[in-house]
Design a protein around this motif. Structure first.
Motif, PDB file in Angstrom:
ATOM      1  N   LEU A  38      42.792   3.821 -18.866  1.00 44.09           N
ATOM      2  CA  LEU A  38      41.994   2.620 -19.066  1.00 44.09           C
ATOM      3  C   LEU A  38      42.016   2.184 -20.529  1.00 44.09           C
ATOM      4  N   ILE A  39      41.912   3.132 -21.440  1.00 44.64           N
ATOM      5  CA  ILE A  39      41.982   2.824 -22.874  1.00 44.64           C
ATOM      6  C   ILE A  39      43.335   2.198 -23.199  1.00 44.64           C
ATOM      7  N   SER A  40      44.399   2.742 -22.672  1.00 43.40           N
ATOM      8  CA  SER A  40      45.740   2.185 -22.905  1.00 43.40           C
ATOM      9  C   SER A  40      45.845   0.760 -22.364  1.00 43.40           C
ATOM     10  N   PHE A  41      45.291   0.549 -21.188  1.00 43.20           N
ATOM     11  CA  PHE A  41      45.324  -0.779 -20.590  1.00 43.20           C
ATOM     12  C   PHE A  41      44.528  -1.764 -21.444  1.00 43.20           C
ATOM     13  N   TRP A  42      43.354  -1.342 -21.929  1.00 44.49           N
ATOM     14  CA  TRP A  42      42.534  -2.203 -22.768  1.00 44.49           C
ATOM     15  C   TRP A  42      43.266  -2.533 -24.073  1.00 44.49           C
ATOM     16  N   GLU A  43      43.932  -1.571 -24.665  1.00 39.01           N
ATOM     17  CA  GLU A  43      44.703  -1.808 -25.891  1.00 39.01           C
ATOM     18  C   GLU A  43      45.831  -2.801 -25.629  1.00 39.01           C
ATOM     19  N   PHE A  44      46.455  -2.694 -24.465  1.00 35.26           N
ATOM     20  CA  PHE A  44      47.496  -3.636 -24.078  1.00 35.26           C
ATOM     21  C   PHE A  44      46.931  -5.057 -24.004  1.00 35.26           C
ATOM     22  N   ILE A  45      45.778  -5.220 -23.389  1.00 32.32           N
ATOM     23  CA  ILE A  45      45.145  -6.539 -23.270  1.00 32.32           C
ATOM     24  C   ILE A  45      44.814  -7.097 -24.654  1.00 32.32           C
ATOM     25  N   GLN A  46      44.285  -6.258 -25.534  1.00 28.99           N
ATOM     26  CA  GLN A  46      43.950  -6.723 -26.883  1.00 28.99           C
ATOM     27  C   GLN A  46      45.195  -7.178 -27.634  1.00 28.99           C
ATOM     28  N   GLU A  47      46.283  -6.406 -27.537  1.00 25.82           N
ATOM     29  CA  GLU A  47      47.532  -6.796 -28.195  1.00 25.82           C
ATOM     30  C   GLU A  47      48.078  -8.095 -27.618  1.00 25.82           C
ATOM     31  N   ARG A  48      48.025  -8.216 -26.311  1.00 21.69           N
ATOM     32  CA  ARG A  48      48.502  -9.431 -25.652  1.00 21.69           C
ATOM     33  C   ARG A  48      47.724 -10.645 -26.141  1.00 21.69           C
TER      34      ARG A  48
END
Length: 115
Positions: A101-111
């Motif tokens: 979930l943390i990885s997914f959230w980081e992906f969303i922030q970068e996007r």
């Protein structure tokens, strides 16, 4: 000691009856009773009123930490019903799912930075 026990202790230290506290913060007596029994959690506004009445921080009521004083905005966000649903599910999640979930959230922030 959990938050309900702390609420009850704080009320006792002030010498208040439940009905008195309920009236002062604008809730029903049975609602306060549910808080003190840890069957329900107060919303941010009620929690703020209780903290002010007992002259303690929201941090103390929730965590028992007397030396911490987090900003009200943090508690307001954390106690939002939408946020609580999210954290409630996370409490019992395995570590690998939390990391995912943390990885997914980081992906969303970068996007979103690229927009």
């Amino acid at each position: 000691m959990n938050f309900g026990e702390r609420l009850k202790k704080l009320r006792g230290e002030k010498g208040y009856k439940q009905i008195t506290v309920a009236e002062k913060v604008g809730i029903k007596n049975n609602t306060l009773s549910s808080y003190e029994a840890s069957k329900r959690q107060p919303d941010f506004d009620t929690l703020k009123k209780l903290a002010n009445l007992y002259d303690v921080s929201i941090d103390y009521i929730i965590t028992g930490n007397e030396h911490s004083n987090s900003p009200d905005e943090m508690w307001k966000e954390f106690l939002d019903p939408k946020t609580q649903i999210f954290f409630k599910d996370l409490q019992n999640a395995p570590e690998e799912k939390i990391n995912e979930l943390i990885s997914f959230w980081e992906f969303i922030q970068e996007r979103d930075k690229k927009k």
